[in-house]
Motif scaffolding. Structure first.
Motif, short mmCIF file in Angstrom:
data_model
loop_
_atom_site.label_atom_id
_atom_site.label_comp_id
_atom_site.label_asym_id
_atom_site.label_seq_id
_atom_site.Cartn_x
_atom_site.Cartn_y
_atom_site.Cartn_z
N HIS A 251 0.87 -1.19 0.00
CA HIS A 251 0.00 0.00 0.00
C HIS A 251 0.90 1.22 0.00
CE1 HIS A 251 -3.63 2.30 1.87
NE2 HIS A 251 -3.21 2.82 0.73
N ARG A 252 1.08 1.81 -1.17
CA ARG A 252 2.06 2.88 -1.38
C ARG A 252 1.46 4.24 -1.01
NH1 ARG A 252 6.11 1.36 -5.21
NH2 ARG A 252 7.69 2.99 -5.49
N CYS A 253 0.97 4.36 0.19
CA CYS A 253 0.26 5.58 0.59
C CYS A 253 1.22 6.74 0.85
CB CYS A 253 -0.62 5.33 1.80
SG CYS A 253 0.23 4.55 3.18
N GLY A 254 2.51 6.47 1.03
CA GLY A 254 3.46 7.54 1.25
C GLY A 254 4.29 7.87 0.02
N GLY A 255 4.04 7.18 -1.07
CA GLY A 255 4.79 7.43 -2.31
C GLY A 255 3.87 7.32 -3.50
N LYS A 256 2.86 8.16 -3.52
CA LYS A 256 1.83 8.07 -4.56
C LYS A 256 2.39 8.45 -5.93
CE LYS A 256 -1.93 9.12 -1.32
NZ LYS A 256 -2.50 7.77 -1.24
N LEU A 257 1.76 7.91 -6.95
CA LEU A 257 2.22 8.13 -8.33
C LEU A 257 1.30 9.12 -9.03
CD1 LEU A 257 2.93 4.38 -9.08
CD2 LEU A 257 4.58 6.12 -8.42
N TRP A 258 1.16 10.31 -8.42
CA TRP A 258 0.31 11.34 -9.01
C TRP A 258 0.85 11.79 -10.36
CZ3 TRP A 258 -3.79 10.99 -6.28
CH2 TRP A 258 -3.77 10.96 -4.88
N LEU A 259 -0.03 12.30 -11.20
CA LEU A 259 0.40 12.84 -12.48
C LEU A 259 1.26 14.08 -12.33
CD1 LEU A 259 -2.81 12.41 -14.67
CD2 LEU A 259 -0.57 11.42 -15.14
N HIS A 260 1.08 14.84 -11.23
CA HIS A 260 1.77 16.11 -11.09
C HIS A 260 2.99 16.02 -10.17
CE1 HIS A 260 -1.05 15.81 -7.72
NE2 HIS A 260 -0.23 16.60 -7.05
N GLN A 261 3.36 14.81 -9.75
CA GLN A 261 4.51 14.67 -8.88
C GLN A 261 5.50 13.66 -9.44
OE1 GLN A 261 3.08 13.55 -5.02
NE2 GLN A 261 2.23 15.55 -4.55
N LYS A 262 6.76 13.86 -9.14
CA LYS A 262 7.79 12.92 -9.56
C LYS A 262 7.70 11.65 -8.71
CE LYS A 262 12.81 12.51 -10.07
NZ LYS A 262 14.11 13.21 -9.90
N PRO A 263 7.58 10.48 -9.32
CA PRO A 263 7.46 9.24 -8.54
C PRO A 263 8.76 8.90 -7.83
CG PRO A 263 7.68 8.73 -10.86
CD PRO A 263 7.55 10.22 -10.77
N LYS A 264 8.65 8.32 -6.67
CA LYS A 264 9.82 7.89 -5.92
C LYS A 264 9.97 6.38 -6.04
CE LYS A 264 11.96 7.96 -1.33
NZ LYS A 264 11.84 8.39 0.08
N ILE A 265 11.11 5.95 -6.52
CA ILE A 265 11.38 4.53 -6.66
C ILE A 265 12.14 4.05 -5.42
CG2 ILE A 265 12.46 2.75 -8.08
CD1 ILE A 265 10.08 4.26 -9.37
N VAL A 266 11.64 3.01 -4.77
CA VAL A 266 12.22 2.49 -3.53
C VAL A 266 12.62 1.05 -3.78
CG1 VAL A 266 11.87 2.14 -1.06
CG2 VAL A 266 10.70 4.02 -2.22
N THR A 267 13.87 0.82 -3.99
CA THR A 267 14.33 -0.50 -4.45
C THR A 267 14.14 -1.61 -3.43
OG1 THR A 267 16.58 0.06 -3.71
CG2 THR A 267 16.02 0.51 -6.02
#
Length: 296
Positions: A251-267
């Motif tokens: 549940h990626r509630c702290g790293g959302k993939l909004w259209l207006h934000q840069k996504p954060k990749i967490v390996t």
């Protein structure tokens, strides 16, 4: 958001609690249709990138049918994006009869559960996705009726039980981003939760967690058994929802993939490489540099 003053009037409290009690003691025949099992996702517009990722991750581990529910013209969906993903149908809440009284956001979830037609359902928020075949979770929900992971109360906990005439039975808070329900076993509870969500203009004013507290009040009122899987840990930007020491949902509630934000990749997150590859297939320009940098 400030609580409307009318929601504190004693007469309003009495009216809503009388309605809840009336439903609680009503005889229910069960759902008109309850066959098979499937997955419900809700959202469109800004939620679409996350929802598409959830769909693609789901298809890596399961061929379960999926229903996407949204708010019609208020939340348009680019259905052409679904052409290569099998067994997915799209539903507007406004096409249901009777039409819902209130649909802001959280109310869509129980509306979809009422009208989906399946016997057993896995609900996922748009920012939650499967990383493992959910079959063991469906076996569990067939036995107990309602399966969920806990939510942890914030320091701003509202005095929920002062505003509903229901005794707190100690049920842990519900994490509303992912749960499973057997609609036949828990039809009464589903109808009660839906009714409270459809009167969210009162109930949500006294909740900490909107629809999540509807479930908590419902199962406290009916005193019915449900199963809380207390295997949940926070990893950087997401809750990892485990069962028998294996992660099923991220549940990626702290790293959302909004259209207006840069996504954060967490390996370190489970199957993050697949997440990266799926982001590339979404063809949103803003993902390309992030994906290429990660692959490099």
């Amino acid at each position: 958001k400030e609580t409307p003053s009318w929601a504190h009037f004693p007469a309003i409290k009495k009216e809503h609690n009388n309605g809840l009690k009336e439903l609680l003691h009503k005889e229910f025949k069960g759902p008109e249709k309850a066959e098979g099992r499937g997955v419900i996702l809700c959202g469109g517009t800004k939620y679409w990138p996350m929802l598409m990722l959830s769909l693609k991750m789901l298809r890596d581990v399961s061929d379960l049918p999926v229903q996407i529910w949204h708010k019609g013209d208020d939340e348009p969906i680019p259905v052409q994006d679904l052409k290569d993903i099998p067994n997915v149908t799209v539903h507007s809440v406004w096409d249901s009869k009777p039409r819902p009284r209130i649909v802001n956001w959280f109310e869509v979830k129980t509306h979809a559960l009422i009208y989906c037609g399946w016997e057993q359902v896995l609900y996922l928020d748009a920012d939650a996705y499967l990383v493992k075949d959910p079959s063991p979770l469906f076996k569990l929900v067939k036995e107990v009726g309602f399966v969920y992971w806990p939510s942890y109360p914030s320091s701003g906990q509202k005095e929920l039980w002062n505003w509903v005439d229901v005794l707190n039975n100690g049920m842990p808070n519900v994490q509303g981003g992912q749960y499973l329900i057997d609609r036949k076993k828990c039809w009464r509870e589903l109808v009660l939760a839906y009714w409270m969500d459809q009167h969210s203009d009162y109930f949500y004013q006294h909740y900490q967690s909107n629809d999540e507290d509807s479930w908590r009040v419902t199962f406290s009122a009916t005193r019915s058994a449900c199963h809380c899987i207390d295997e949940m840990k926070w990893q950087d930007v997401a809750w990892l929802c485990d069962y028998q020491k294996q992660t099923y949902v991220v549940h990626r509630c702290g790293g959302k993939l909004w259209l207006h934000q840069k996504p954060k990749i967490v390996t370190v997150l489970p199957k993050e490489r697949q997440v990266v590859q799926h982001l590339l297939t979404l063809n949103f320009d803003r993902y390309k540099n992030v994906v290429e940098a990660t692959n490099g």
